[in-house]
Scaffold this motif. Sequence first.
Motif, PDB file in Angstrom:
ATOM      1  N   THR A 186       0.875  -1.147  -0.197  1.00  0.00           N
ATOM      2  CA  THR A 186       0.012  -0.125   0.390  1.00  0.00           C
ATOM      3  C   THR A 186       1.045   1.058  -0.132  1.00  0.00           C
ATOM      4  O   THR A 186       0.617   1.991  -0.382  1.00  0.00           O
ATOM      5  CB  THR A 186      -1.318  -0.133   1.220  1.00  0.00           C
ATOM      6  OG1 THR A 186      -1.704  -0.906   1.142  1.00  0.00           O
ATOM      7  CG2 THR A 186      -2.258   1.214   0.865  1.00  0.00           C
ATOM      8  N   SER A 218      -5.805 -13.120  -2.137  1.00  0.00           N
ATOM      9  CA  SER A 218      -5.472 -11.799  -1.928  1.00  0.00           C
ATOM     10  C   SER A 218      -6.498 -11.509  -2.760  1.00  0.00           C
ATOM     11  O   SER A 218      -7.579 -11.621  -2.869  1.00  0.00           O
ATOM     12  CB  SER A 218      -4.673 -12.347  -3.092  1.00  0.00           C
ATOM     13  OG  SER A 218      -5.239 -11.477  -5.003  1.00  0.00           O
ATOM     14  N   SER A 219      -5.875  -9.739  -2.393  1.00  0.00           N
ATOM     15  CA  SER A 219      -6.985  -8.570  -2.695  1.00  0.00           C
ATOM     16  C   SER A 219      -6.582  -8.671  -4.541  1.00  0.00           C
ATOM     17  O   SER A 219      -7.275  -7.087  -4.548  1.00  0.00           O
ATOM     18  CB  SER A 219      -7.105  -7.445  -2.293  1.00  0.00           C
ATOM     19  OG  SER A 219      -5.677  -7.527  -2.730  1.00  0.00           O
ATOM     20  N   LYS A 242      -6.578 -11.231   3.550  1.00  0.00           N
ATOM     21  CA  LYS A 242      -7.485 -11.047   2.255  1.00  0.00           C
ATOM     22  C   LYS A 242      -6.925  -9.502   1.817  1.00  0.00           C
ATOM     23  O   LYS A 242      -7.462  -9.542   0.907  1.00  0.00           O
ATOM     24  CB  LYS A 242      -9.058 -10.818   2.777  1.00  0.00           C
ATOM     25  CG  LYS A 242      -9.501 -11.673   2.981  1.00  0.00           C
ATOM     26  CD  LYS A 242     -11.131 -11.761   3.621  1.00  0.00           C
ATOM     27  CE  LYS A 242     -11.559 -13.304   3.839  1.00  0.00           C
ATOM     28  NZ  LYS A 242     -13.041 -12.711   4.264  1.00  0.00           N
ATOM     29  N   ALA A 243      -5.843  -9.110   2.943  1.00  0.00           N
ATOM     30  CA  ALA A 243      -5.465  -7.758   2.340  1.00  0.00           C
ATOM     31  C   ALA A 243      -3.689  -7.862   1.489  1.00  0.00           C
ATOM     32  O   ALA A 243      -3.370  -7.605   0.936  1.00  0.00           O
ATOM     33  CB  ALA A 243      -5.164  -6.357   3.577  1.00  0.00           C
ATOM     34  N   LYS A 245      -1.956  -8.648  -1.627  1.00  0.00           N
ATOM     35  CA  LYS A 245      -1.106  -8.401  -3.244  1.00  0.00           C
ATOM     36  C   LYS A 245      -0.773  -9.117  -4.192  1.00  0.00           C
ATOM     37  O   LYS A 245       0.532  -9.685  -3.465  1.00  0.00           O
ATOM     38  CB  LYS A 245      -1.104  -6.249  -2.930  1.00  0.00           C
ATOM     39  CG  LYS A 245      -2.350  -5.762  -2.899  1.00  0.00           C
ATOM     40  CD  LYS A 245      -2.066  -4.613  -3.252  1.00  0.00           C
ATOM     41  CE  LYS A 245      -3.529  -3.503  -2.877  1.00  0.00           C
ATOM     42  NZ  LYS A 245      -3.342  -3.502  -2.062  1.00  0.00           N
TER      43      LYS A 245
END
Length: 419
Positions: A186, A218-219, A242-243, A245
Motif C-alpha cells: 500500500t 489476495s485482494s 485478505k489484504a 496483493k
Amino acid sequence: MLMTIVGIYSFYVLIMIYTSVMQIGYINLIKRKTPVLLSAADFLKAGNYAVEKEKLSIVNTFVDYLVFIAWIGIGIKYLVEQYYTLSNQALMNVAIVMSFVVVNYIISLPFSYYEKFVIDAKYGFNNSTLGQWIKDTFISFFLTIIFGSLVVWGIYEIIANFELWWLWSFLFVFAIVILINMLYPTFRAMFFDKLTPLEDAELDSEIKRLMDKTGFVSSGVFVSDASKRDNRLNAYFGGFGKAKKVVLFDTLLKKLTTKELLAVLGHELGHFAHGDIYKNIALVGVMLFAMFAIFGNLPDSLYLELGVSKQPYVIMILLMLFMPVLGFVMMPVMGIVSRHNEYEADKTGSELGGSAGAIELANALKKLVNENKSFPLSHPLYIFFHYTHPPVIERLKELGMDVGYIEKSGTEGKCEADI
C-alpha cells in the motif's frame, strides 16, 4: 568497554572488506573463463558489473567505519550539546536521534547516486531520470522523518516509564516490523509505484487458479510500473490476510512467457505454503530481541567513556550504530534458513506447474539471470555471509537441469561448476 565496542566494529568491517575482496578476486578470475548460463559477452559484462558494485561496497563500508568512529569519538556528545537546552525531554530525544538519522542519510546519498547514475547507467539498468531520483529520495526522507520520529518518541516513552524497557521496546519495534510487512504494498503504491489491475484476463485467471491450489487469498493481481526506474525483473506478494496483493513488475510481463511467469509465481506461492514469511519475521524478531537485550544491559562505564549520561537518545543511537554488526552476525544463520526455504519453494513451484513445471521455472531463472545481468558464480565465503538465495546454478541443479561446465583455476580440463 569503549575500546571493546570499537574493536568489535573494526573486526566486523575487516570481515566485510575481506569477503568483498575475495569476491572481487574470484569474479575477476572466473569472468574470462568458460561462461555459464550467459553468452560470453554477457558473462564478462555481468562479472564487470558485479566487481564495480563490490568495489563501491568496499568504499561505502570504509566510509561507514570513519563515520562510526566520528560518532563514537565526538559526534554523539556534539549532538547532545546542540539540543541539551530543550526543556521538553521527549522533543529533545526525538531531535537528537533524528538528527543522527538525517546526517547518516545525507552521507549515504552520494553512494546511492553513484550506484544508479554511474554504475547502473553504464550497464543499461537505469531508466530513472535525475528528477525521479530526487523525488524518490525526498519522499523517502520525508517518510523517514515522520515515521522515524514517531518510533523514537514511542521508544523514549517506554524507556522513561518502564524498568524492563528493553523488552517492551523490542515488542514495540517488532510490532512495527509486522505492520510494515502488512502495509508495504500500500505504501509503495501510494508514494513510489503506480499499481494497476492486471488487464490480461486469461493470465489473471491462470494466476488465480494457481493461487487456489495453495489456498492463497489476495485482494487482486496488480502490475507495477517499475520500468520507469530500471529494467530488472521482479514480483512480490505483500500484506497479510485478505489484504495480500500479488504485484508483478511490468518488466516481468514483457520478458517472460505466461508459463514462465506462472512458474515464478508458483515459487512465491511455495513460500506462502511453507509459511516462510512468518519464519523470516521470527528470525528478525530473534535478531531484534538480541539487540535490545544486549544494549539494554550495557554497563554505565561505557557512557562515562563516551562523555555522556545514560539517556534514551544515547541508547537509541548506539542501537542504530551497531545494528549492521548484529545483522552481519545473524546473516549466516538467516542465510542458511533462507536458502533452504528457496529450494523448497522451487520444489513447490515446479510441482504446481505440472509435468513441465521444473523446466518452465528453470527457463524463468535463466532469463532472470540474463535480464538482471547477475553473475552466476560467487566465492563460497561471500555466499556464506551475504546470500539469502542459493546460487542460481545450484537451484537449477536441484531442478534437474544441466547448468554447463566451467574451467576451474589450477586444474586441467573442465569440471562441473561447484560454488
